[in-house]
Design an enzyme around this catalytic site. Sequence first.
Site, PDB file in Angstrom:
ATOM      1  N   TYR A   1      -0.541  -1.093  10.748  1.00  0.00           N
ATOM      2  CA  TYR A   1      -0.611  -1.565   9.364  1.00  0.00           C
ATOM      3  C   TYR A   1       0.516  -0.954   8.534  1.00  0.00           C
ATOM      4  CZ  TYR A   1      -2.454  -2.083   4.605  1.00  0.00           C
ATOM      5  OH  TYR A   1      -2.609  -2.365   3.274  1.00  0.00           O
TER       6      TYR A   1
ATOM      7  N   ALA B   1       3.382   0.278   9.588  1.00  0.00           N
ATOM      8  CA  ALA B   1       4.680  -0.231  10.024  1.00  0.00           C
ATOM      9  C   ALA B   1       4.961  -1.606   9.435  1.00  0.00           C
ATOM     10  CB  ALA B   1       4.722  -0.291  11.549  1.00  0.00           C
ATOM     11  N   ALA B   2       3.970  -2.487   9.456  1.00  0.00           N
ATOM     12  CA  ALA B   2       4.163  -3.840   8.934  1.00  0.00           C
ATOM     13  C   ALA B   2       4.400  -3.829   7.427  1.00  0.00           C
ATOM     14  CB  ALA B   2       2.947  -4.698   9.280  1.00  0.00           C
ATOM     15  N   LYS B   3       3.612  -3.046   6.693  1.00  0.00           N
ATOM     16  CA  LYS B   3       3.758  -2.998   5.241  1.00  0.00           C
ATOM     17  C   LYS B   3       5.076  -2.361   4.826  1.00  0.00           C
ATOM     18  CE  LYS B   3      -0.005  -5.004   3.804  1.00  0.00           C
ATOM     19  NZ  LYS B   3       0.064  -6.262   3.021  1.00  0.00           N
TER      20      LYS B   3
ATOM     21  N   SER C   1       0.844  -1.191   0.000  1.00  0.00           N
ATOM     22  CA  SER C   1       0.000   0.000   0.000  1.00  0.00           C
ATOM     23  C   SER C   1       0.877   1.237   0.000  1.00  0.00           C
ATOM     24  CB  SER C   1      -0.917  -0.001   1.224  1.00  0.00           C
ATOM     25  OG  SER C   1      -1.606   1.231   1.337  1.00  0.00           O
TER      26      SER C   1
END
Length: 361
Positions: free
Chosen positions: A197, A199-201, A184
């Site tokens: 979200y 941070a993970a992506k 994203s």
Amino acid sequence: MDLLNSLLNLVVPPASLFMLAFSWPTLCFIDACERLYHTFYTENMLDKVVIITGASSGIGEQIAYEYAKKGANLVLVARRENRLWGINEKARRLGARHVMVIAADVVKEEDCRRFIDETINFFGRVDHLVNAATLGHTFYFEEATDTSVFPVIMDINFWGNLYPTYVALPFLRRTHGRVIVNASIETWLPMPRMSLYVAAKAAVINFYETLRFEVEDDVGITIATHGWIGSEMTTGTITLEEGAEMQWKEEREVPVTGGHVEEYARMIVAGACRGDPYVKFPSWHDVFMVFKVFAPNVLVWTFHLLFTTISPRRTSFIGTGRSLLESSPPRSGRLLLESSPPRKLITGPPTSSFALQQQQR
């Protein structure tokens, strides 16, 4: 050294922008030539084997349909096996040669080894691995009172990409296959209420950018990034491993179709078959990258203006420990509230359903 760095800080940014302005037409021309070349020499997916995680809804479901139209053999992986059966039937009607349905959890390495091994045992190969499993949220970080949801979000969005890739990589090397990653633009354009979200992506993209150099030309990697598009992640109930449903319930089992989701899935599959390293939807979001690097305060001012004049709509209270009754009014009269306590879903052992499918046929 400090004087030199101070001088470079003044000279390098404007000089880089000046060089970019003059080189931009040339770069666009080269990119157009590459796209034209790959348009005529795209990968033929007929009888190729494609594994799709997170295939039970949203983007993963639409990607399955796009590969089915190209005559590929599909391996649909998700925890909700009941949803996969309907997608299996539609994929067959669209042209998929064979479809395997496997219930598995991508954050568990043993589950990933199981569905990769079952794929190899039956088809003997893996050509494309599509990591589409994701879990988003739209709550402010400080609102959360139940931190147990934090590792759940991070696991699905990060380890849910790495484990399948780690297990499948040796087999992808044999076929010179490809890994497709669903990311994203929030990875480099952070949005409020999406901190975990984002941070993970961001970690996922940095991982695959590094892996691209490690595998060199043996395995291709396509990183797909999208802006705000409609999907089950933003409109339906999010079900965690223990079955906790803590969002507005809005026809969760209705497949997401139409508009941007289908277009984005179509672009991902087409880009993967062309061998594109990146797929961007829409591509004009790239301009914000320039602002972020050279004029970050412009984005800060814009965000402050947007989020102070527009009242944010909370769509998820996962992990906040707050009642759904505290949330904003529903968007339509058809919305229902789930006031019952979280319940554990009993679905049976996550075994392959391919044998049962063959018996039914």
